[in-house]
Design an enzyme around this catalytic site. Structure first.
Site, PDB file in Angstrom:
ATOM      1  N   PHE B 123      29.849  30.867  60.076  1.00 31.29           N
ATOM      2  CA  PHE B 123      31.094  30.678  59.355  1.00 31.29           C
ATOM      3  C   PHE B 123      31.951  31.912  59.559  1.00 31.29           C
ATOM      4  CE2 PHE B 123      34.047  30.065  55.927  1.00 31.29           C
ATOM      5  CZ  PHE B 123      34.125  28.694  55.769  1.00 31.29           C
ATOM      6  N   GLY B 124      33.141  31.716  60.107  1.00 35.11           N
ATOM      7  CA  GLY B 124      34.032  32.854  60.392  1.00 35.11           C
ATOM      8  C   GLY B 124      35.121  32.976  59.361  1.00 35.11           C
ATOM      9  N   THR B 126      35.570  36.484  57.444  1.00 36.52           N
ATOM     10  CA  THR B 126      36.006  37.876  57.394  1.00 36.52           C
ATOM     11  C   THR B 126      36.787  38.267  58.648  1.00 36.52           C
ATOM     12  OG1 THR B 126      34.070  38.380  56.067  1.00 36.52           O
ATOM     13  CG2 THR B 126      35.181  40.245  57.086  1.00 36.52           C
ATOM     14  N   PRO B 128      39.099  41.676  60.605  1.00 41.32           N
ATOM     15  CA  PRO B 128      39.157  43.135  60.605  1.00 41.32           C
ATOM     16  C   PRO B 128      40.014  43.670  59.461  1.00 41.32           C
ATOM     17  CG  PRO B 128      39.491  42.295  62.831  1.00 41.32           C
ATOM     18  CD  PRO B 128      39.450  41.096  61.919  1.00 41.32           C
ATOM     19  N   ILE B 340       8.197  57.379  48.002  1.00 40.85           N
ATOM     20  CA  ILE B 340       6.748  57.319  47.806  1.00 40.85           C
ATOM     21  C   ILE B 340       6.027  57.526  49.141  1.00 40.85           C
ATOM     22  CG2 ILE B 340       4.831  55.726  47.253  1.00 40.85           C
ATOM     23  CD1 ILE B 340       6.771  54.547  45.069  1.00 40.85           C
ATOM     24  N   GLY B 343       7.352  61.515  54.313  1.00 38.11           N
ATOM     25  CA  GLY B 343       7.858  61.588  55.683  1.00 38.11           C
ATOM     26  C   GLY B 343       7.681  60.289  56.449  1.00 38.11           C
ATOM     27  N   GLU B 366      28.724  38.997  51.048  1.00 35.36           N
ATOM     28  CA  GLU B 366      28.920  37.903  50.088  1.00 35.36           C
ATOM     29  C   GLU B 366      29.514  38.414  48.777  1.00 35.36           C
ATOM     30  OE1 GLU B 366      26.515  34.616  52.218  1.00 35.36           O
ATOM     31  OE2 GLU B 366      27.457  34.396  50.277  1.00 35.36           O
ATOM     32  N   SER B 369      29.676  44.706  45.259  1.00 36.38           N
ATOM     33  CA  SER B 369      29.292  44.912  43.850  1.00 36.38           C
ATOM     34  C   SER B 369      30.526  44.977  42.967  1.00 36.38           C
ATOM     35  CB  SER B 369      28.498  46.217  43.716  1.00 36.38           C
ATOM     36  OG  SER B 369      27.269  46.097  44.395  1.00 36.38           O
TER      37      SER B 369
END
Lengths: 259, 382
Positions: B123-124, B126, B128, B340, B343, B366, B369
Site C-alpha cells: 500500500f503506497g 507515505t 517524501p 542484560i 557486550g 502506522e 507515538s
C-alpha cells in the site's frame, strides 16, 4: 488408498524427562507431552500420498486420556479421522503387547498401508513396525528415507549407515520412516478449525476382544530392572597441535566412527 | 469478561510458535545481516495459510479473523520482526484494501494468490513530503478517457519491490472537493506497469530482512477499473485500514517485547558473573520482571482493542493506546534486554541486538507515538 498412521504421544524430548522411581516407566504426568517427532513425518508422507492419489488417512493412537491433545494436533495437519485405544490396563505395556493392541485395532479398520515413525523418542525400541507387520502377516518396509507408491507396489529407500537399500513389497505393508523423508507441514488455522469436527473413535480392550491380563506392566514380556541417570558429561580430550594435530583429530574421528 | 484464548486460538499460536522457532530462528540472522528478503520462509508462511488468516475460505483464506492474524504476528515477532512485518503489511495493507473495498473482479483476480502467500501486495500512502499528514498527498492521478495517468513519488513502502510483489495500491489526488480540499482515491498499480519504477532497497536500521522501497510514477497508465473502492474515499478508507493496522502493530510489538523476555531469561540462567548466574541477582531479576509486566499489559491492551473491533464497537482509542503502549514497551524491553546481555547484546549475532534495532520503528510506523497521543486526547474531548 486407505492409510493408517500410528501416532504416539511422548514426553517432549526438548525438556527434562524422567522415569518413575517405583516401576521405571516414563513419568508422563510431569512431562510436557507432544506427538512423537518421527510420527509427524509419517503423517506428512500419508497426506502427500493422499493428495497425489486420493484416499483416506486415519490416525491410530494407543495411549492414556491425555493423548487426545496429540490426536487433535495430528488431525489439524490434515488426516480425516482418528482411532484412540485407551484403557487403564494398557499402562506400562512393552513393545510385544503394544503391537498386539495395535494389530487388534487395525483389525477394526479398513486399510491398505500402515505408516509410522521408525522410532519413538521415549522408549527408542524401534521394533513396533516389525512386530506389527509380523502380527498382521504383511511385509515390513522399515527405516524409509523415501517411499514410492506405484499401483500395488510400495518401494522404499531404506536408510543405513553406509547408504541406502531399495526394498519393495506388493500389497498391504507396514512402512516406517525416518525424518529424512520429508518436511512435515505446520497446522494451518483452517486445519485446526477442521480438526474439531473430525471423528475420533475411542476403543477399549474389550472393544478389541483383548483380555486385560495380556497387557500392562505386570504382564509384560520384558521389564526394566534398573535405571540410572545419565552420568554428567566428562571433560573432552584436548589436542595440542605440535605438528601432529590434524592426524590426531582424524584418528579421534575414526575411533568415534564419524569418518 | 474473558481474556483466555480458545482451544483453537491456542493451537494456532502454538503452531506459529513452532514454525518461528524451527523455521525462522535458525536462518533469519543471515538474511538480516545480508539485507535479503526471506523468500523461503515467506513461501512456507504462505503454505501454512498465514497470509490468508483473516479472509474467508471463499477467496482462498483460512476463515479466521483479525485477532487470529494478531496472534500469528505476535508469535512471529517473538522471534523476528522482519518476517512479522512482511506478514502484517502483506495482509493489512496489501490484501485487506482489496478485500474490503475492491470490486468482485479485483478480489477474484488477486486475493487467492495473496492468501496463499504466492504473491504479496503493498500500500503506497507515505510520500517524501509527509507521513502522518496523509491529506497532504502530492501524487496525482488524472483520468484520461478510460485510463488513470499517475505521477508522483511514494516512500518507505513495505513489500513493494520483491520478486513476488503483484501490485501496489497507491493513494493519489484525483480532483478537488467542495471547499477546496483535495479528493483522494486509491488506485491499484500492477508491478511492472510502464512508468512505475521501484527504487533500490533502503539501508535501514532495523527490519533488515523486510522489503522497503521508494516508488516513482511518471505518466504511469492503468485502466480506470483499477480504482479501489469509491473515488474520493481513498483517505477515509485508508483511515479504517490504519486503525486496524494499529492493533496488528501492537501485537507485533508485544511479540518483540516478549522475545526480549525469552532471550533475557535464557541468558540470565547461563551467564555467570562473580560466581553466580546473573539471574540470581535482583538487579537482573527486577529488570526482567518489569519487562514481563510490560509485555503482559501490552498484550491485554491489544486483546481488548481487537475484541472491540471484532464486536463492531468503536475501537479507535483502544487501538491507539494498545499501539502506543506496546511500541514503547518494545523499545524499553529491547533496551533492557541489550543491557542484560552486556557486550554480547551489542553484537549483531545475538537476537536481542536485532530486537533493539527493530524496536524503534514501532514508535514511528502506522502513526507515530505523538499521533497516538493526539488520538487519545481527542477522544477525551481535548
Amino acid at each position: 488408498m486407505k492409510i493408517v498412521v500410528l501416532v504416539k504421544q511422548v514426553p517432549d524430548s526438548g525438556a527434562e524427562r524422567t522415569l518413575k522411581s517405583d516401576d521405571f516407566t516414563v513419568d508422563r504426568g510431569s512431562a510436557s507431552n507432544v506427538i512423537n517427532e518421527m510420527d509427524e513425518y509419517a503423517i506428512e508422507e500419508a497426506l502427500r500420498i493422499k493428495e497425489a492419489q486420493g484416499g483416506e488417512v486415519t490416525i491410530l493412537t494407543v495411549g492414556p486420556d491425555g493423548a487426545t491433545e496429540s490426536i487433535r494436533k495430528a488431525l489439524s495437519m490434515g488426516p480425516d479421522a482418528a482411532v484412540h485405544v485407551v484403557d487403564g490396563a494398557i499402562a506400562g505395556s512393552d513393545a510385544v503387547q503394544t503391537s498386539a493392541v495395535l494389530a487388534a485395532a487395525l483389525g477394526t479398520l479398513e486399510w491398505d498401508l500402515v505408516l509410522c515413525g521408525a522410532e519413538a523418542t521415549d522408549g527408542r525400541v524401534q521394533v513396533i513396525p516389525h512386530m506389527l507387520a509380523e502380527r498382521l502377516g504383511v511385509p515390513a518396509l522399515t527405516g524409509a528415507r523415501k517411499l514410492t507408491i506405484d499401483g500395488d507396489s510400495r518401494t522404499i529407500e531404506r536408510q543405513t549407515d553406509e547408504g541406502y537399500e531399495v526394498v519393495r513389497a506388493d500389497g498391504k505393508a507396514v512402512v516406517s520412516v525416518w525424518d529424512t523423508i520429508n518436511e512435515p507441514r505446520y497446522p494451518s488455522f483452517k486445519g485446526i478449525m477442521a480438526a474439531k469436527k473430525k471423528p475420533v473413535t475411542t476403543l477399549s480392550l474389550a472393544d478389541l476382544g483383548l483380555a486385560p491380563d495380556t497387557v500392562g506392566l505386570a504382564n509384560a514380556y520384558s521389564a526394566v530392572v534398573s535405571a540410572a541417570p545419565r552420568p554428567a558429561r566428562q571433560a573432552g580430550t584436548r589436542v595440542t597441535d605440535e605438528g601432529e594435530g590434524g592426524v590426531q583429530l582424524v584418528e579421534f574421528l575414526a575411533v568415534e566412527k564419524f569418518v | 469478561m474473558e481474556f483466555r484464548l480458545t482451544e483453537e486460538q491456542s493451537a494456532l499460536r502454538e503452531s506459529v510458535r513452532e514454525f518461528a522457532t524451527e523455521v525462522v530462528a535458525p536462518v533469519i540472522g543471515d538474511h538480516y545481516e545480508r539485507g535479503e528478503f526471506p523468500y523461503g520462509i515467506v513461501k512456507r508462511m504462505g503454505e501454512m495459510g498465514l497470509f490468508g488468516l483473516p479472509f474467508g475460505e471463499d477467496v482462498g483464506g483460512m476463515g479466521g479473523d483479525y485477532f487470529a492474524l494478531c496472534l500469528a504476528l505476535e508469535e512471529l515477532a517473538r522471534v523476528d520482526s522482519s518476517v512479522a512485518i512482511t506478514l502484517e503489511a502483506g495482509v493489512s495493507l496489501g490484501a485487506m484494501p482489496i478485500h474490503r473495498f475492491g470490486t468482485d473482479a479485483q478480489k477474484k483476480r488477486y486475493l487467492p494468490r495473496l492468501c496463499r502467500g504466492e504473491a504479496i501486495a503493498a500500500f503506497g500512502l507515505t510520500e517524501p513530503g509527509g507521513g502522518s499528514d496523509a491529506g497532504a498527498t502530492k501524487t496525482r492521478a488524472v483520468l484520461d478517457g478510460d485510463t488513470w495517468v499517475i505521477n508522483g513519488t511514494k516512500c518507505f513502502i513495505t513489500n513493494s519491490g520483491t520478486d513476488i510483489t503483484d501490485f501496489v495500491t497507491v493513494t493519489a489526488v484525483t480532483g478537488t472537493r467542495e471547499g477546496g480540499k483535495p479528493e483522494i482515491s486509491a488506485i491499484l498499480v500492477p508491478a511492472g506497469t510502464p512508468g512505475f519504477t521501484v527504487g533500490p532497497e533502503y539501508s535501514k536500521v532495523g527490519w533488515c530482512a523486510s522489503d522497503t522501497r521508494e516508488l516513482s510514477f511518471v505518466d504511469c497508465r492503468v485502466p480506470a477499473e483499477n480504482l479501489v473502492g469509491e473515488r474520493g474515499r481513498g483517505y477515509a478508507q485508508f483511515l479504517r485500514i490504519l486503525d486496524e493496522g494499529r492493533i496488528a502493530i501492537a501485537a507485533l510489538a508485544v511479540g518483540l517485547a516478549q522475545g526480549c523476555v525469552d532471550e533475557s531469561v535464557k541468558y540470565a540462567k547461563q551467564r555467570v558473573a562473580f560466581g553466580h548466574h546473573i539471574g540470581d541477582y535482583q538487579a537482573i531479576q527486577f529488570k526482567i520482571a518489569d519487562m514481563e509486566l510490560r509485555a503482559h499489559t501490552a498484550r491485554l491492551a491489544y486483546y481488548d482493542a481487537a475484541a472491540r473491533m471484532l464486536a463492531g464497537e468503536p475501537f479507535k482509542k483502544q487501538a491507539a493506546m494498545a499501539k502506543l503502549y506496546a511500541s514503547e514497551s518494545a523499545v524499553t524491553n529491547a533496551r533492557e534486554a541489550t543491557q542484560i546481555h552486556g557486550g554480547y547484546g551489542f553484537m549483531n549475532e545475538f537476537p536481542v541486538a536485532r530486537m533493539w534495532r527493530d524496536s524503534k520503528i514501532l514508535e514511528i510506523g502506522e502513526g507515530t507515538s505523538e499521533v497516538q497521543r493526539l488520538l487519545i486526547a481527542r477522544d477525551l474531548g481535548l
